[in-house]
Scaffold this active site. Sequence first.
Site, PDB file in Angstrom:
ATOM      1  N   GLY A  32      -1.956  -1.197  -7.393  1.00 33.41           N
ATOM      2  CA  GLY A  32      -0.609  -1.472  -7.762  1.00 33.41           C
ATOM      3  C   GLY A  32       0.478  -0.331  -7.166  1.00 33.41           C
ATOM      4  O   GLY A  32       1.493   0.004  -7.811  1.00 33.41           O
ATOM      5  N   SER A  35       4.639  -0.010  -5.833  1.00 31.23           N
ATOM      6  CA  SER A  35       6.277   0.005  -6.576  1.00 31.23           C
ATOM      7  C   SER A  35       6.125   0.657  -7.711  1.00 31.23           C
ATOM      8  O   SER A  35       4.911   0.820  -8.217  1.00 31.23           O
ATOM      9  CB  SER A  35       6.695  -1.448  -6.401  1.00 31.23           C
ATOM     10  OG  SER A  35       6.023  -2.214  -7.210  1.00 31.23           O
ATOM     11  N   GLY A  36       7.087   0.922  -8.605  1.00 36.81           N
ATOM     12  CA  GLY A  36       7.273   1.255  -9.632  1.00 36.81           C
ATOM     13  C   GLY A  36       6.237   2.458 -10.056  1.00 36.81           C
ATOM     14  O   GLY A  36       6.285   3.480  -9.484  1.00 36.81           O
ATOM     15  N   ASP A  83      -6.388  -7.741  -4.370  1.00 35.71           N
ATOM     16  CA  ASP A  83      -5.481  -8.683  -5.098  1.00 35.71           C
ATOM     17  C   ASP A  83      -6.776  -8.752  -6.490  1.00 35.71           C
ATOM     18  O   ASP A  83      -7.655  -9.485  -6.599  1.00 35.71           O
ATOM     19  CB  ASP A  83      -5.500 -10.006  -4.585  1.00 35.71           C
ATOM     20  CG  ASP A  83      -5.051 -11.184  -5.415  1.00 35.71           C
ATOM     21  OD1 ASP A  83      -4.576 -10.985  -6.720  1.00 35.71           O
ATOM     22  OD2 ASP A  83      -4.807 -12.208  -5.015  1.00 35.71           O
ATOM     23  N   LEU A  84      -5.814  -8.506  -7.500  1.00 36.86           N
ATOM     24  CA  LEU A  84      -6.758  -8.128  -8.945  1.00 36.86           C
ATOM     25  C   LEU A  84      -6.816  -9.664  -9.449  1.00 36.86           C
ATOM     26  O   LEU A  84      -7.553  -9.747 -10.574  1.00 36.86           O
ATOM     27  CB  LEU A  84      -6.027  -7.221  -9.854  1.00 36.86           C
ATOM     28  CG  LEU A  84      -6.653  -5.721  -9.636  1.00 36.86           C
ATOM     29  CD1 LEU A  84      -7.983  -5.585  -9.750  1.00 36.86           C
ATOM     30  CD2 LEU A  84      -5.824  -5.238  -8.439  1.00 36.86           C
ATOM     31  N   SER A 158       0.146  -1.891 -22.335  1.00 38.55           N
ATOM     32  CA  SER A 158       1.490  -1.944 -22.599  1.00 38.55           C
ATOM     33  C   SER A 158       1.880  -2.216 -24.025  1.00 38.55           C
ATOM     34  O   SER A 158       0.964  -2.483 -24.608  1.00 38.55           O
ATOM     35  CB  SER A 158       1.972  -3.248 -21.604  1.00 38.55           C
ATOM     36  OG  SER A 158       3.095  -3.903 -22.273  1.00 38.55           O
ATOM     37  N   TYR A 178      -0.025 -22.720 -24.769  1.00 35.83           N
ATOM     38  CA  TYR A 178       0.334 -21.587 -23.867  1.00 35.83           C
ATOM     39  C   TYR A 178       1.606 -20.778 -24.344  1.00 35.83           C
ATOM     40  O   TYR A 178       2.483 -21.240 -24.441  1.00 35.83           O
ATOM     41  CB  TYR A 178       0.517 -21.845 -22.644  1.00 35.83           C
ATOM     42  CG  TYR A 178       0.674 -20.745 -21.775  1.00 35.83           C
ATOM     43  CD1 TYR A 178      -0.201 -19.504 -21.500  1.00 35.83           C
ATOM     44  CD2 TYR A 178       2.013 -20.268 -21.105  1.00 35.83           C
ATOM     45  CE1 TYR A 178       0.086 -18.526 -20.591  1.00 35.83           C
ATOM     46  CE2 TYR A 178       2.339 -19.114 -20.361  1.00 35.83           C
ATOM     47  CZ  TYR A 178       1.278 -18.282 -20.127  1.00 35.83           C
ATOM     48  OH  TYR A 178       1.589 -17.268 -19.361  1.00 35.83           O
TER      49      TYR A 178
END
Length: 317
Positions: A32, A35-36, A83-84, A158, A178
């Site tokens: 990742g 970005s960020g 791609d995780l 997080s 969900y």
Amino acid sequence: MSRISTPYGPAATADDVAAGHDLTGTRALVTGGASGAGLETARSLSAAGAEVTIGVRDLDAGRVASADIAATTGRAAVVEHLDLADPVGAQEFAARWRGPLHLLINDAGLPAVPELQRTAEGWELQFTANHLGHFALARGLHDALAAARGARIVAVSSSAHHFSPVVFDDIHFERRPYDPWLACGQSKTACALFAVEATRRWSGAGIQANAVMPGAIAAPQQRHAGQEVQDERALARTRKTPQQAAATTMVAALSPEFAGIGGRYLEDCAEAEPVADDADPDPAAGGVRRWALDPAAAGRLWELSEQLLAQPRTAAG
């Protein structure tokens, strides 16, 4: 056991933490990293002299990020497709890695996805992208990490982990309704549990893993975030710039206070305070749920993850 603190606080930046570190000869992989906070982690590591590879889904975005890093540090990052949400692809990526790996920064991840989405295997998407893909990657890179003789893994979790433990009876929402925040929460709890069990299993090979809560930033990964998490009052305590959000990651990766230390959860550049599992879910209050550090749950998750990855790939029904 006292909590570990560092000289850095909530307003510190990744560059602050990297200052004074000479990372010449250090090899780092940042998922990742386009970005960020992932981009800022890659930038600060590069500025300190590390050889950085960024694993990205979008190669064009990765090339733009690498050029940006080169413009600010003089050192371009290597860009590789990763791609995780495809654990098989993550294992293949790991199999292609050559030489030691000193730092594995598992920053890539999906936020709360509004509608239930499944992978080709039928697995819930967030659990797959946030946990299983990184699990497959790290397990495949074990020998490279061991060859570094003191490698560190940083699992970016997080504050959403406050919403849910790993629900082993129905991880993939096959029977329960969900809910995007429950799905996001259990996937981020899984990130923290991975750090606990990876440290238990791999510390003998010199590999330590810690989980971090970077803080809320306005980044592309938040594109699915609902109004609930956009509320400024809820985010006031944790709102950070991308450079500030990357600081806690850099502490876990570089700070001497965490040398030889693993299985912890960090926020604001220090080990987080524990929070009772039955406390009201208030991510803005900070801290770490005990369910995210439970060694029994961590071991169970590891074994389940191995079982899932061993299954033959089939299309979702």
